[in-house]
Design a protein around this motif. Structure first.
Motif, mmCIF file in Angstrom:
data_model
loop_
_atom_site.group_PDB
_atom_site.id
_atom_site.type_symbol
_atom_site.label_atom_id
_atom_site.label_comp_id
_atom_site.label_asym_id
_atom_site.label_seq_id
_atom_site.Cartn_x
_atom_site.Cartn_y
_atom_site.Cartn_z
ATOM 1 N N LEU A 100 0.811 -1.200 0.000
ATOM 2 C CA LEU A 100 0.000 0.000 0.000
ATOM 3 C C LEU A 100 0.852 1.261 0.000
ATOM 4 O O LEU A 100 0.366 2.348 -0.267
ATOM 5 N N THR A 137 -4.877 -4.043 -7.222
ATOM 6 C CA THR A 137 -5.844 -2.993 -7.518
ATOM 7 C C THR A 137 -7.095 -3.615 -8.128
ATOM 8 O O THR A 137 -7.111 -4.792 -8.485
ATOM 9 N N THR A 192 -4.226 -1.753 -2.989
ATOM 10 C CA THR A 192 -3.277 -0.649 -3.051
ATOM 11 C C THR A 192 -4.029 0.633 -3.384
ATOM 12 O O THR A 192 -3.795 1.677 -2.801
ATOM 13 N N PHE A 193 -4.929 0.550 -4.340
ATOM 14 C CA PHE A 193 -5.892 1.599 -4.654
ATOM 15 C C PHE A 193 -6.974 0.971 -5.516
ATOM 16 O O PHE A 193 -6.810 -0.127 -6.052
ATOM 17 N N LYS A 245 -7.122 6.591 -1.839
ATOM 18 C CA LYS A 245 -7.077 5.345 -2.611
ATOM 19 C C LYS A 245 -8.133 5.311 -3.707
ATOM 20 O O LYS A 245 -8.235 4.328 -4.441
ATOM 21 N N GLY A 271 -7.049 9.913 -4.996
ATOM 22 C CA GLY A 271 -5.812 9.169 -5.198
ATOM 23 C C GLY A 271 -5.208 9.279 -6.577
ATOM 24 O O GLY A 271 -4.123 8.765 -6.813
#
Length: 429
Positions: free
Chosen positions: A25, A234, A258-259, A311, A403
């Motif tokens: 992350l 992701t 992670t996003f 994110k 993000g």
């Protein structure tokens, strides 16, 4: 609304998730840092469009990206990862003039195709993270089966890591693509909601999607032990609040990702009888349809459901949606149409660069307050995301401290990259 174009409770799993998620992350940014710019490059871009990986260098896109998602890997009927096009992915040889490196491929080398070109792109731009994207509109049929049980999840994830991250491509030398990809992007369209006709859909997809992410984190954590590298995880997520609520445990999902890239387009299109915007930042005041769709509606819904602001990566289109046989009133907006506008590759869908070349036939109209634009010539209507609108979207992302922005898809831009420049100019504000 359509698109192109998507639990292991054991203590060991919890420990692995806690241990490895923060590493992964860490990529990207928090408040105040540079927003992510994520672009999709499709494995069919090199056919009719003749848009090669090299073009990301020549049009100035590559240095403006933080992440490139290579689309798409598919799932077979057993839920295992497979290449959707081995020729394009890793078998096609490129000549010197087509190659990122400027050198012709040797047909006997271990890795050819787009994957070798991406490897060369990363050599030129070592900060660029390249992820393999799985599924998409036409490749999500068997996601529900893959996510169904602990056994099916484990087998699916193992196959994807083996194929894409360890690089064991079918018919190629073992490990031919090892080390190319920095992570995996899941484009399951959609858990518990209808996507392409024939997709397997279950009500339990919502919980199983979270469980699938946990299995990915578990196995990516093990891979990190082996390689010393951290990996992105992701997902592409829908715009429709009904699909969000039906298919995603938002807070849990974003805790594992992670996003997440959020659909910021296809709010409306020629599958509907009235012309409308496909990617407006806010809902236009006179929009007669219900429910209302806009980027703000979508982003606010994710934030209310617990998605961390930094994110949430907002999708933007490098293409237009269009109608023809449009009634000539209100400059064509919110008017009845007879059907999709004729186009190059798919009726009702046109790449920006192609429409730009026809711009003399149209008048450009804008709604700066809502944040969208359109073209109209008295009978044909196209949504219009040009550099002005993409800069506006980039500024919206920056002002809301989101993000970053995601692009579908990079092959729609001009030879001098005017869309990516507009977007990143806005993001840098």
């Amino acid at each position: 609304m359509t698109s192109r174009r998507w639990v292991l409770p054991a203590l060991l799993v919890s420990a692995l998730t806690v241990s490895f998620a923060p590493q992964a992350l860490a990529h990207g940014h928090g408040h105040g840092d540079k927003p992510r710019t994520v672009g999709y490059y499709t494995n069919w871009s090199g056919y009719d469009r003749n848009f090669l990986v090299k073009d990301l260098v020549t049009n100035g896109t590559a240095p403006r990206l933080t992440h490139l998602n290579y689309a798409f890997g598919f799932l077979d009927q057993g839920g295992k990862c497979v290449s959707s096009d081995p020729w394009a992915d890793y078998q096609r040889p490129f000549g010197a003039e087509q190659s990122v490196s400027g050198k012709a491929d040797d047909p006997a080398q271990p890795l050819l195709g787009n994957l070798n070109q991406l490897k060369q792109l990363k050599a030129k731009h070592p900060k660029l993270r390249v992820n393999i994207s799985l599924g998409g509109w036409t490749g999500s049929k068997y996601f529900s089966d893959a996510a169904l049980t602990p056994e099916s999840r484990a087998a699916h994830v193992k196959s994807c890591i083996d194929l894409w991250l360890k690089g064991n491509l079918v018919g190629a030398a073992p490990g031919a693509a090892a080390g190319l990809f920095d992570g995996i992007d899941l484009d399951w369209e959609w858990p518990s909601s209808e996507g392409a006709p024939g997709n397997v859909i279950r009500t339990e997809d919502r919980e199983n999607f979270t469980a699938l992410l946990r299995e990915y984190r578990k196995q990516l954590g093990r891979l990190t032990w082996q390689t010393g590298r951290s990996y992105d995880l992701t997902a592409f997520l829908p715009a429709n609040p009904a699909f969000i609520d039906r298919g995603f445990e938002v807070s849990k999902v974003f805790g594992l990702l992670t996003f997440g890239t959020v659909q910021g387009y296809d709010y409306h299109g020629a599958w509907e009888p009235l012309t409308n915007q496909q990617s407006s930042i806010r809902t236009p005041a006179a929009d007669p349809t219900s429910p209302k769709f806009s980027s703000q509606v979508t982003v606010d819904h994710y934030l209310r459901k617990g998605a961390p602001r930094n994110k949430v990566v907002l999708g933007v289109p490098f293409y237009s949606r269009g109608w023809t046989g449009v009634r000539n009133e209100n400059n064509g907006l919110f008017q009845p149409a007879t059907g999709p506008a004729p186009a190059t590759y798919e009726a009702g869908y046109e790449d920006y660069r192609i429409l730009k070349a026809q711009l003399g036939k149209f008048t450009v109209h804008r709604d700066p307050k809502a944040g969208h634009a359109w073209l109209f010539d008295g009978t044909t209507f196209w949504t219009w995301d040009d550099p002005t609108e993409l800069k506006r979207k980039g500024r919206y992302v920056a002002e809301r401290r989101l993000g970053g922005a995601m692009i579908w898809s990079l092959d729609g831009d001009t030879a001098d990259g005017e869309l990516i420049r507009g977007l990143t100019d806005g993001l840098s504000r």
